[in-house]
Design a protein around this motif. Structure first.
Motif, mmCIF file in Angstrom:
data_model
loop_
_atom_site.group_PDB
_atom_site.id
_atom_site.type_symbol
_atom_site.label_atom_id
_atom_site.label_comp_id
_atom_site.label_asym_id
_atom_site.label_seq_id
_atom_site.Cartn_x
_atom_site.Cartn_y
_atom_site.Cartn_z
ATOM 1 N N ARG A 158 0.659 -1.415 -0.039
ATOM 2 C CA ARG A 158 0.023 0.049 -0.298
ATOM 3 C C ARG A 158 0.874 1.802 0.090
ATOM 4 O O ARG A 158 0.557 2.395 -0.605
ATOM 5 C CB ARG A 158 -1.342 -0.126 1.080
ATOM 6 C CG ARG A 158 -1.974 -1.244 0.684
ATOM 7 C CD ARG A 158 -3.135 -0.689 0.335
ATOM 8 N NE ARG A 158 -4.023 0.304 0.472
ATOM 9 C CZ ARG A 158 -4.310 1.453 -0.227
ATOM 10 N NH1 ARG A 158 -4.466 1.151 -1.691
ATOM 11 N NH2 ARG A 158 -4.817 2.366 -0.204
ATOM 12 N N PHE A 159 1.608 1.385 0.497
ATOM 13 C CA PHE A 159 2.919 2.772 0.976
ATOM 14 C C PHE A 159 3.242 2.195 -0.705
ATOM 15 O O PHE A 159 3.227 3.905 -1.437
ATOM 16 C CB PHE A 159 4.282 2.282 1.786
ATOM 17 C CG PHE A 159 3.819 2.281 3.100
ATOM 18 C CD1 PHE A 159 3.414 4.199 3.561
ATOM 19 C CD2 PHE A 159 3.606 2.196 3.913
ATOM 20 C CE1 PHE A 159 3.577 4.619 4.896
ATOM 21 C CE2 PHE A 159 3.642 2.228 5.309
ATOM 22 C CZ PHE A 159 3.541 3.850 5.972
ATOM 23 N N GLU A 160 3.557 1.269 -1.046
ATOM 24 C CA GLU A 160 4.077 2.011 -2.792
ATOM 25 C C GLU A 160 2.950 2.220 -3.454
ATOM 26 O O GLU A 160 3.511 2.871 -4.675
ATOM 27 C CB GLU A 160 5.090 0.145 -2.770
ATOM 28 C CG GLU A 160 5.060 0.661 -4.474
ATOM 29 C CD GLU A 160 5.604 -1.100 -4.783
ATOM 30 O OE1 GLU A 160 6.847 -1.007 -5.863
ATOM 31 O OE2 GLU A 160 5.007 -1.895 -4.514
ATOM 32 N N ALA A 161 1.836 1.506 -3.553
ATOM 33 C CA ALA A 161 0.544 2.029 -4.225
ATOM 34 C C ALA A 161 0.869 3.967 -3.466
ATOM 35 O O ALA A 161 0.445 4.256 -5.294
ATOM 36 C CB ALA A 161 -0.684 1.451 -4.103
ATOM 37 N N LEU A 162 1.032 4.463 -3.116
ATOM 38 C CA LEU A 162 -0.127 5.275 -2.975
ATOM 39 C C LEU A 162 1.471 6.520 -3.137
ATOM 40 O O LEU A 162 1.351 7.519 -3.175
ATOM 41 C CB LEU A 162 0.209 5.481 -0.814
ATOM 42 C CG LEU A 162 -1.243 5.040 -0.705
ATOM 43 C CD1 LEU A 162 -1.218 4.925 1.355
ATOM 44 C CD2 LEU A 162 -2.371 5.778 -1.057
ATOM 45 N N SER A 163 2.513 6.015 -3.160
ATOM 46 C CA SER A 163 4.055 6.779 -3.338
ATOM 47 C C SER A 163 3.458 6.781 -5.233
ATOM 48 O O SER A 163 4.273 7.896 -5.211
ATOM 49 C CB SER A 163 5.543 5.636 -3.535
ATOM 50 O OG SER A 163 5.073 5.235 -4.058
ATOM 51 N N GLY A 164 2.527 6.784 -5.552
ATOM 52 C CA GLY A 164 2.205 7.129 -6.454
ATOM 53 C C GLY A 164 1.174 7.975 -7.171
ATOM 54 O O GLY A 164 1.041 7.881 -8.795
ATOM 55 N N MET A 165 0.075 7.514 -6.603
ATOM 56 C CA MET A 165 -1.180 8.481 -6.455
ATOM 57 C C MET A 165 -0.543 9.963 -6.369
ATOM 58 O O MET A 165 -0.613 10.749 -5.860
ATOM 59 C CB MET A 165 -1.921 8.410 -5.030
ATOM 60 C CG MET A 165 -3.680 8.395 -5.233
ATOM 61 S SD MET A 165 -3.855 8.022 -3.813
ATOM 62 C CE MET A 165 -5.556 8.737 -3.180
ATOM 63 N N GLU A 166 -1.255 10.266 -8.018
ATOM 64 C CA GLU A 166 -1.203 11.643 -7.546
ATOM 65 C C GLU A 166 -2.009 12.671 -7.005
ATOM 66 O O GLU A 166 -0.976 13.897 -7.015
ATOM 67 C CB GLU A 166 -0.939 11.969 -9.713
ATOM 68 C CG GLU A 166 -0.480 11.851 -10.710
ATOM 69 C CD GLU A 166 1.458 11.163 -10.134
ATOM 70 O OE1 GLU A 166 1.018 12.835 -10.315
ATOM 71 O OE2 GLU A 166 2.047 10.819 -10.237
#
Length: 192
Positions: A158-166
């Motif tokens: 989830r941290f990885e996914a959020l790192s790309g959330m514009e």
């Protein structure tokens, strides 16, 4: 000191600060003032929330208090809940604003206690079925109410996914990316 105060449970031990009698209630009172409860989701409020979580994590790491479940609460709010715009509980706020507040607080736990959280393997499922389950997961966590490697893996993903959330603030995305990398490093270097 009045007679009533002398007889209050707070003073029963004869000392106040050496036993930190009010630490638990005071911590919980501060915790209940999460972003959105008064000052909204301003940048100072977001930073204060992350700082509070870092302080509670430090108390836990130093074994001054057993606030382990606060880690689950902070991380659950940031990573185990699918945030949707205009949630009923936070009508005027967009999902990104909630994440901008909750992700740095969750990150504080990994920064302060990452290795300890990785190593902690404890089932916190209540023994009494009538008891509340404070360590329960959010909608994205289907596992048990526990600290475990599988939950750690969900958090890292989830941290990885959020790192790309514009939609998130740049600072939030950078924190998420840094914490994902830190979690992967902890996992990689952990003793088998």
């Amino acid at each position: 000191m009045t007679k009533a105060l002398q007889n209050d449970w707070i003073w029963a031990s004869g000392t106040l600060w050496s036993e930190l009698t009010m630490l638990g209630p005071s911590t919980r009172e501060c915790w209940n003032d999460a972003p959105g409860c008064g000052s909204g989701f301003s940048v100072p409020e977001i930073h204060a929330w992350a700082n509070l979580n870092a302080f509670i994590a430090r108390l836990t790491r130093a074994d001054l208090a057993g606030f382990w479940v606060y880690a689950i609460w902070a991380i659950r709010d940031a990573l185990e809940v699918e945030r949707k715009d205009y949630e009923p509980a936070h009508k005027p706020e967009r999902a990104a604003k909630l994440l901008d507040a909750y992700v740095p607080a969750a990150a504080a736990w990994i920064i302060v206690m990452g290795r300890e959280l990785w190593e902690k393997d404890e089932d916190l499922t209540p023994k009494n079925p009538n008891q509340e389950d404070p360590a329960r997961g959010g909608a994205l966590w289907k596992g048990k109410s526990a600290f475990c490697k599988e939950r750690w893996d969900l958090w890292a993903t989830r941290f990885e996914a959020l790192s790309g959330m514009e939609d998130l603030m740049t600072e939030t995305r950078e924190i998420a990316a840094e914490i994902f990398a830190r979690m992967e490093e902890i996992k990689r270097t952990a003793a088998p």
